[in-house]
Write an enzyme that holds these catalytic residues in place. Structure first.
Site, PDB file in Angstrom:
ATOM      1  N   GLU A 216      -9.557 -19.500  23.288  1.00 36.35           N
ATOM      2  CA  GLU A 216     -10.192 -20.298  24.189  1.00 36.35           C
ATOM      3  C   GLU A 216     -10.233 -21.676  23.311  1.00 36.35           C
ATOM      4  O   GLU A 216     -10.312 -21.478  22.075  1.00 36.35           O
ATOM      5  CB  GLU A 216     -11.690 -20.133  24.753  1.00 36.35           C
ATOM      6  CG  GLU A 216     -11.722 -18.807  25.286  1.00 36.35           C
ATOM      7  CD  GLU A 216     -11.249 -18.962  26.809  1.00 36.35           C
ATOM      8  OE1 GLU A 216     -10.599 -20.118  27.274  1.00 36.35           O
ATOM      9  OE2 GLU A 216     -11.005 -18.038  27.796  1.00 36.35           O
TER      10      GLU A 216
ATOM     11  N   CYS B  45      -7.230 -17.586  30.741  1.00 35.63           N
ATOM     12  CA  CYS B  45      -6.790 -16.795  29.606  1.00 35.63           C
ATOM     13  C   CYS B  45      -5.159 -17.454  29.346  1.00 35.63           C
ATOM     14  O   CYS B  45      -4.213 -17.051  30.091  1.00 35.63           O
ATOM     15  CB  CYS B  45      -6.753 -15.520  29.618  1.00 35.63           C
ATOM     16  SG  CYS B  45      -6.081 -14.733  28.225  1.00 35.63           S
TER      17      CYS B  45
END
Length: 236
Positions: free
Chosen positions: A109, A6
């Site tokens: 992402e 993340c």
DNA sequence: CCAGACGTTGTT
DNA sequence: GTCTGG
DNA sequence: CCAGACGTTGTT
DNA sequence: GTCTGG
């Protein structure tokens, strides 16, 4: 290569109402929507103060261990693996004593395909605010480093944090092999609770269990952290 | 004992 | 290729 | 996470 | 500060 799971997220809604419900209404009247939050930036998170009161605080994203001589190590400590966070010397004290809730309404992402990397945003289907399970640390410059202290860069104390990661849930597995630990509001008290048993905490440190995570492709505008603009979250 | 790492994800 | 900065 | 720098001496 | 490797 030193990239992490993340590594970019959002906090787009006004959170005044959320904070008001937590009794913290006065603390963030000036919150601006964030569409592209990057490591090294100051980010808002909930924690308990020394007397167990809930507090909204700001932390540099990228945990600087208290023993660090060079705080730039924090740039490589933006995540902590949930599988080992309770054991690793760099994280375990923070896991035991300094947990926090990093407010978010989505993260990015960059899944790879033949066509290249496609930036993708993940949110709850409801769009509601959740929290990443976090840990935080306080770092101070050492006394003897007078040279460094005189340079303004390392003269300040640094309060920093990291996001805990886990294996992905089914919804995420197709795009990445790690994901941040997502905590919904009903879990927040238990995560922050002073003196919580490690086992109870670790039970929360795993793939998201709901089926309401959704993903959508977004513009490569999000690639540059300089672009903190609404277009970053617009579905393509 | 001292020296040096201490972390992540991704790629090889 | 690898590290730093955002 | 991605983007962008990555070096030196000397001079301003 | 604490652990691992030599």
């Amino acid at each position: 290569m030193l990239g992490i799971m993340c590594g970019r997220y959002t906090l787009t809604p006004a959170i005044d109402e959320l904070l008001a419900a937590l009794g913290l209404a006065d603390l963030i009247s000036d919150h601006e929507p964030r569409y592209n939050i990057a490591p090294s930036q100051q980010i808002p998170a909930l924690r308990l103060d020394g007397e167990g009161r809930l507090l909204l605080d700001f932390f540099r994203w990228g945990l600087v261990p208290f023993w660090a001589k060079d705080p730039t190590i924090g740039n490589r400590m933006i995540n902590a693996r949930g599988e080992t966070v309770a054991e690793k010397p760099s994280f375990r004290a923070a896991f035991r004593e300094r947990r926090c809730l990093i407010l978010s309404d989505g993260w990015y992402e960059w899944p790879k395909s033949k066509a290249g990397k496609q930036p993708t945003r993940i949110t709850l289907a409801s769009g509601e605010v959740f929290a990443f399970a976090g840990i935080w640390e306080q770092w101070r410059p050492k006394e003897e480093t007078d040279d460094l202290r005189s340079s303004d860069r390392w003269s300040e104390e640094i309060r920093s944090c990291a996001i805990i990661t886990s294996e992905p849930c089914d919804a995420i597995r197709a795009i990445h092999h790690r994901m941040p630990v997502v905590l919904k509001q009903e879990q927040w008290d238990a995560w922050l609770a002073t003196g919580a048993a490690a086992g109870e905490l670790l039970a929360m440190v795993g793939p998201y269990e709901g089926d309401d995570l959704i993903t959508h492709a977004v513009s490569t505008l999000v690639n540059s952290p300089a672009n903190d603009i609404a277009q970053c979250v617009l579905p393509l």
